[in-house]
Design a protein around this motif. Structure first.
Motif, PDB file in Angstrom:
ATOM      1  N   ASP A  60     -22.276  -0.756  31.348  1.00 55.90           N
ATOM      2  CA  ASP A  60     -23.538  -0.416  30.696  1.00 55.90           C
ATOM      3  C   ASP A  60     -23.424  -0.482  29.181  1.00 55.90           C
ATOM      4  O   ASP A  60     -24.350  -0.938  28.493  1.00 55.90           O
ATOM      5  CB  ASP A  60     -24.006   0.972  31.135  1.00 55.90           C
ATOM      6  CG  ASP A  60     -24.495   0.985  32.568  1.00 55.90           C
ATOM      7  OD1 ASP A  60     -25.062  -0.028  33.010  1.00 55.90           O
ATOM      8  OD2 ASP A  60     -24.304   2.007  33.257  1.00 55.90           O
ATOM      9  N   ASP A  61     -22.296  -0.053  28.631  1.00 55.90           N
ATOM     10  CA  ASP A  61     -22.105  -0.150  27.183  1.00 55.90           C
ATOM     11  C   ASP A  61     -22.083  -1.608  26.740  1.00 55.90           C
ATOM     12  O   ASP A  61     -22.653  -1.970  25.707  1.00 55.90           O
ATOM     13  CB  ASP A  61     -20.801   0.535  26.762  1.00 55.90           C
ATOM     14  CG  ASP A  61     -20.912   2.054  26.780  1.00 55.90           C
ATOM     15  OD1 ASP A  61     -22.033   2.577  26.960  1.00 55.90           O
ATOM     16  OD2 ASP A  61     -19.872   2.721  26.600  1.00 55.90           O
ATOM     17  N   ARG A  62     -21.439  -2.454  27.524  1.00 57.40           N
ATOM     18  CA  ARG A  62     -21.396  -3.872  27.172  1.00 57.40           C
ATOM     19  C   ARG A  62     -22.784  -4.488  27.193  1.00 57.40           C
ATOM     20  O   ARG A  62     -23.127  -5.321  26.349  1.00 57.40           O
ATOM     21  CB  ARG A  62     -20.479  -4.633  28.139  1.00 57.40           C
ATOM     22  CG  ARG A  62     -20.569  -6.140  27.941  1.00 57.40           C
ATOM     23  CD  ARG A  62     -19.538  -6.909  28.682  1.00 57.40           C
ATOM     24  NE  ARG A  62     -19.770  -8.342  28.514  1.00 57.40           N
ATOM     25  CZ  ARG A  62     -18.880  -9.278  28.736  1.00 57.40           C
ATOM     26  NH1 ARG A  62     -17.653  -8.953  29.124  1.00 57.40           N
ATOM     27  NH2 ARG A  62     -19.172 -10.554  28.580  1.00 57.40           N
ATOM     28  N   MET A  63     -23.592  -4.089  28.168  1.00 55.55           N
ATOM     29  CA  MET A  63     -24.945  -4.637  28.296  1.00 55.55           C
ATOM     30  C   MET A  63     -25.950  -3.914  27.404  1.00 55.55           C
ATOM     31  O   MET A  63     -27.136  -4.228  27.427  1.00 55.55           O
ATOM     32  CB  MET A  63     -25.400  -4.567  29.756  1.00 55.55           C
ATOM     33  CG  MET A  63     -24.442  -5.234  30.733  1.00 55.55           C
ATOM     34  SD  MET A  63     -24.051  -6.953  30.322  1.00 55.55           S
ATOM     35  CE  MET A  63     -25.613  -7.755  30.695  1.00 55.55           C
ATOM     36  N   GLU A  64     -25.479  -2.934  26.634  1.00 60.36           N
ATOM     37  CA  GLU A  64     -26.310  -2.167  25.706  1.00 60.36           C
ATOM     38  C   GLU A  64     -27.500  -1.528  26.424  1.00 60.36           C
ATOM     39  O   GLU A  64     -28.649  -1.631  26.002  1.00 60.36           O
ATOM     40  CB  GLU A  64     -26.783  -3.049  24.541  1.00 60.36           C
ATOM     41  CG  GLU A  64     -25.631  -3.593  23.699  1.00 60.36           C
ATOM     42  CD  GLU A  64     -26.119  -4.425  22.518  1.00 60.36           C
ATOM     43  OE1 GLU A  64     -27.293  -4.850  22.511  1.00 60.36           O
ATOM     44  OE2 GLU A  64     -25.309  -4.649  21.600  1.00 60.36           O
ATOM     45  N   GLN A  65     -27.186  -0.853  27.542  1.00 65.09           N
ATOM     46  CA  GLN A  65     -28.210  -0.146  28.297  1.00 65.09           C
ATOM     47  C   GLN A  65     -27.723   1.267  28.608  1.00 65.09           C
ATOM     48  O   GLN A  65     -26.547   1.575  28.498  1.00 65.09           O
ATOM     49  CB  GLN A  65     -28.535  -0.896  29.589  1.00 65.09           C
ATOM     50  CG  GLN A  65     -27.341  -1.138  30.485  1.00 65.09           C
ATOM     51  CD  GLN A  65     -27.643  -2.158  31.579  1.00 65.09           C
ATOM     52  OE1 GLN A  65     -28.518  -3.003  31.439  1.00 65.09           O
ATOM     53  NE2 GLN A  65     -26.911  -2.070  32.677  1.00 65.09           N
TER      54      GLN A  65
END
Length: 357
Positions: free
Chosen positions: A213-218
């Motif tokens: 989720d952090d990588r996908m900025e969500q």
């Protein structure tokens, strides 16, 4: 068939994450099992590489087992964001169960399933053991370099095999379904003076997959603990928490870091208990690399038991590497031989705690 339409026919292993049309299986040994009749099974997979500390982009490796077997019948690297792979082929069209397993860790590349295809028919979802164990850890639980030939070798994703770690071995010895939440280099809690800019496990554990989720900025999606009850949570953290102590500037600072570790480790136990409920047993282990903080872990567990009245928490030490017979994996990590021996020993101790035959 698109994976989101196949969910009722799949058995998901570990903290998988459905995002749009893709089912992500990023944690070590996450994956899916499917039962089908046919001579061939293919999967359309999505790989998202991660830039390593050494520089090159790393990609996930996966393995395949058939009909509950322990041996991998197929193993390969995934480098494309959208590509088809043959998982397994056989000469008959009898019912078979194929399990797809992510062998490498979350921080070394993400992996998703978009579609499954067979020349036969998909059947009902395979059954799994009613015994459930979760392993929470660092590079040791990931299987960092456990198939490397030399302790001086650097990390290579092709030599990280989560399926033969102490965790996987112990679970199979106990006949249990298992999942891992593990990251190389991670600490249990944030030290007072962090050496590296990395979230501690306490900030990842409540979520399904915060790294993704952090990588996908969500926004990070919470994990459904109530719907995924465990008999046991095994915590193997502390090997990296010793670093602020090891690099002390004065003895008082080292003492403060140890006292901080004990306080924060107790808080993490409380959070694990709160999230998993009162029936789940918790075993806090350390090893087989560095045992410096084991006495502090014993202290944290003893103090937590005394303060809370919760007697379903234990501490254990995993016996260290046998230099004469086991050797080392990459960067001095446990070898495959150490993992297999440690897994059997841990299973024997856990069997007594769990009262499992």
């Amino acid at each position: 068939m698109e994976i989101r339409n196949m969910l009722p026919q799949l058995t998901c292993h570990g903290r998988t994450r459905l995002d749009g049309d893709c089912l992500y299986m990023n944690w070590t040994c996450t994956g899916v099992s499917v039962q089908f009749t046919g001579k061939q099974l293919k999967a359309r997979l999505r790989a998202l590489g991660e830039v390593s500390m050494e520089g090159p982009v790393e990609y996930p490796w996966v393995g395949v087992t058939v009909d509950g077997g322990e041996t991998l019948v197929n193993r390969f690297e995934c480098r494309e964001e959208d590509a088809w792979y043959t998982l397994w082929e056989c000469p008959d069209d009898l019912p078979h169960v194929v399990r797809l397993i992510k062998l490498t860790e979350n921080a070394r590349g993400k992996l998703g399933i978009l579609e499954l295809e067979t020349d036969g028919t998909f059947l009902e979802a395979p059954r799994t053991s009613s015994r459930k164990i979760e392993f929470v850890g660092d590079s040791i639980t990931c299987g960092f370099g456990n198939e490397a030939a030399n302790r001086d070798d650097l990390f290579n994703p092709a030599e990280e095999n989560g399926w033969i770690t102490y965790a996987a071995t112990a679970a199979r010895e106990l006949g249990a379904e298992f999942n891992c939440v593990s990251v190389s280099g991670i600490s249990a809690n944030a030290p007072e003076k962090p050496l590296f800019p990395m979230k501690p496990m306490r900030e990842l554990y409540p979520y399904c997959d915060r790294l993704y989720d952090d990588r996908m900025e969500q926004e990070p999606a919470a994990w459904d603990f109530a719907g995924n009850r465990k008999d046991l949570v095994v915590v193997n953290l502390g090997t990296n928490d010793v670093n602020p102590v090891r690099f002390y500037t004065d003895l008082e600072q080292a003492d403060r870091e140890e006292a901080h570790f004990i306080r924060m480790y107790k808080e993490f136990i409380r959070e694990i208990r709160s999230l998993n409920g009162p029936e789940t047993k918790i075993v806090c282990v350390l090893g087989p690399m560095d045992f410096y903080l084991y006495d502090d872990i014993k202290t944290a567990v003893a103090e937590y038991r005394a303060e809370s009245g919760d007697q379903q928490v234990w501490s254990l030490k995993i016996i260290g590497t046998n230099l004469m017979t086991e050797g080392f994996g990459a960067v001095g990590h446990p070898s495959a031989k150490t993992h297999q021996r440690a897994g059997r020993e841990l299973a024997a101790r856990l069997r007594q705690i769990l009262n499992w035959e």
